[in-house]
Write an enzyme that holds these catalytic residues in place. Structure first.
Site, short mmCIF file in Angstrom:
data_model
loop_
_atom_site.label_atom_id
_atom_site.label_comp_id
_atom_site.label_asym_id
_atom_site.label_seq_id
_atom_site.Cartn_x
_atom_site.Cartn_y
_atom_site.Cartn_z
N GLU A 1 0.80 -1.22 0.00
CA GLU A 1 0.00 0.00 0.00
C GLU A 1 0.83 1.27 0.00
O GLU A 1 0.32 2.36 -0.25
CB GLU A 1 -0.94 0.00 1.21
N GLU B 1 7.10 -21.65 8.33
CA GLU B 1 7.55 -20.74 9.39
C GLU B 1 8.59 -21.37 10.30
O GLU B 1 9.22 -20.68 11.11
CB GLU B 1 6.36 -20.29 10.24
#
Length: 270
Positions: free
Chosen positions: A79, A110
């Site tokens: 963004e 992860e």
């Protein structure tokens, strides 16, 4: 020690609750998040200042995370270019398991403590950059390993976690620990913890971009004109700054490519 984000919910028999009661209790829990963030404002300030300092010197901001935390980093990074007109390479979000993990979980991604630094090598990461690890639990090996290697290589490091005294925070030079407590749905850190992380990331990049001069007054003067809504918004900004009629302001905006350039051009011709 049990992580506070993994503790039993303060509510039980959720499946028996009427819809209104479910929503009210979720909202009650959400109300506590902003207060938890407020307690970490001094730590967030330090992180903002080091990111700003490094970016002024030509550095970049990297987010690393897994699951929801990784997705939030990718969202915040993606963004920044349309909002502030910065290059896509200035704020970079990296998620364990690669971009495919944005939509679909990648099992055990992860748990690889070496992979984050490997992933960052694709961007020629260097000592001017800042790496911020995002991990609600504060225990994610992908993030711990990435921060540790970044420290060894002389980078500045920060984190956003939602538990106290975590391994991730121990690796970060500029840790932010927003302790959000038990989730409404036990262990579902996409809820309060995710909201807290989103708030902190918003504060971080918005404050950094303001300090880098990407905002004038309270306006996004460097935003990209990628749709009609943003062209309309930019046109109003140009009208406000120049006094031009709407059609003329819109034409000038489109010709110059941004509100800042349009206003500067107008002033230079007067």
């Amino acid at each position: 020690m049990q992580l506070s984000t993994e503790k039993e919910s303060n509510y039980n028999n959720l499946e028996q609750m009427p819809t209104g009661e479910l929503l009210r209790h979720i909202n009650d829990e959400d109300k506590t998040v902003a207060l938890a963030v407020e307690r970490e404002l001094p730590a967030i300030e330090k992180l903002v200042d080091i990111v700003t300092e490094r970016m002024k010197a030509g550095g970049r901001l990297f987010y690393i995370g897994a699951g929801t935390s990784g997705r939030l980093g990718v969202v915040d990074a993606s963004e920044c270019p349309p909002t502030f007109g910065v290059p896509f390479e200035q704020v970079i979000g990296i998620i364990a398991g690669g971009d495919g993990a944005i939509r679909k979980a990648v099992e055990f991604a992860e748990d690889d403590a070496e992979q984050a630094w490997i992933d960052m090598q694709a961007y020629d990461i260097n000592s001017k950059d800042v790496v911020v690890g995002i991990a609600a639990s504060g225990t994610t090996p992908y993030v711990i390993g990435g921060l540790r290697k970044a420290n060894e290589q002389g980078l500045a490091t920060g984190c956003v976690v939602c538990n106290s005294d975590t391994p991730v925070a121990a690796e970060a030079q500029y840790p932010v620990a927003v302790v959000t407590g038990p989730e409404f749905l036990t262990g579902s850190t996409r809820m309060k913890a995710g909201t807290a992380q989103k708030l902190v990331l918003n504060m971080l990049t918005t404050s950094v971009m303001i300090k880098l001069g990407k905002v004038k007054g309270n306006k996004m003067v460097d935003m990209q004109l990628t749709n009609h809504k943003l062209v309309d918004r930019g046109t109003r900004m140009v009208m406000q700054e120049t006094g031009l009629e709407e059609a003329v302001a819109e034409q000038l905006l489109k010709e110059q490519g941004s509100v800042r350039k349009a206003v500067d051009y107008f002033k230079s011709t007067r």
